[in-house]
Design an enzyme around this catalytic site. Structure first.
Site, PDB file in Angstrom:
ATOM      1  N   TYR A 239       0.841  -1.200   0.000  1.00 54.78           N
ATOM      2  CA  TYR A 239       0.000   0.000   0.000  1.00 54.78           C
ATOM      3  C   TYR A 239       0.881   1.259   0.000  1.00 54.78           C
ATOM      4  O   TYR A 239       0.639   2.195  -0.759  1.00 54.78           O
ATOM      5  CB  TYR A 239      -0.931  -0.011   1.222  1.00 54.78           C
TER       6      TYR A 239
ATOM      7  N   TRP B  58      -8.624   3.000 -10.127  1.00 57.12           N
ATOM      8  CA  TRP B  58      -7.845   3.091  -8.881  1.00 57.12           C
ATOM      9  C   TRP B  58      -8.578   2.391  -7.734  1.00 57.12           C
ATOM     10  O   TRP B  58      -7.980   1.614  -6.987  1.00 57.12           O
ATOM     11  CB  TRP B  58      -7.570   4.555  -8.540  1.00 57.12           C
TER      12      TRP B  58
ATOM     13  N   HIS C  13       1.323   4.205  -3.034  1.00 57.96           N
ATOM     14  CA  HIS C  13       1.066   5.623  -2.792  1.00 57.96           C
ATOM     15  C   HIS C  13       2.312   6.497  -2.907  1.00 57.96           C
ATOM     16  O   HIS C  13       2.205   7.721  -2.909  1.00 57.96           O
ATOM     17  CB  HIS C  13       0.362   5.819  -1.445  1.00 57.96           C
TER      18      HIS C  13
ATOM     19  N   TYR D 263      -4.756  17.100   0.448  1.00 60.56           N
ATOM     20  CA  TYR D 263      -5.086  15.701   0.756  1.00 60.56           C
ATOM     21  C   TYR D 263      -3.844  14.974   1.262  1.00 60.56           C
ATOM     22  O   TYR D 263      -2.810  14.984   0.614  1.00 60.56           O
ATOM     23  CB  TYR D 263      -5.640  15.039  -0.504  1.00 60.56           C
TER      24      TYR D 263
END
Length: 118
Positions: free
Chosen positions: A18, A77, A22, A41
């Site tokens: 993960y 995504w 990212h 964000y």
């Protein structure tokens, strides 16, 4: 501008992948997020997989989510990311997160003389 904080749970055995995903989010995904109102964000990940997200949006949370739902890149995504999370009950990660209630914001409580300096 609404501030949004949310949580999800990343599966422990998927945490490293993960993080890798990212570290290099698709440029078209980054652009779509920004264009649909997901500003400032950030994602924060605890070692046990607790994921906390934060963003600010010039529109409502529902409008920001709807904007992303209308993009092709988001569908791709979310399909790839869904396998990383626990307890989504068939929802995409961007629909299945638990939104947290904001109970304090420093700038809302600063005295007027400090606010003038800002």
């Amino acid at each position: 501008m609404p501030r949004v904080c949310f949580q999800l749970q990343v599966k422990r055995d998927r945490i490293e992948e993960y993080k890798t995903r990212h570290a290099a989010v698709w440029p078209e995904m980054v652009r779509a997020l920004y264009d649909t109102g997901w500003h400032n964000y950030s994602l924060f990940l605890r070692p046990d997989g607790l994921l906390i997200g934060y963003f600010e949006t010039p529109v409502s949370v529902a409008d920001a989510q709807a904007g992303m739902a209308g993009t092709e890149v988001n569908a791709r995504w979310q399909a790839e990311m869904a396998e990383f999370f626990e307890e989504l009950e068939g929802l995409a990660p961007d629909e299945g997160f638990l939104q947290l209630e904001e109970v304090f914001h420093l700038e809302d409580q600063l005295p007027p003389d400090v606010q003038e300096v800002m």
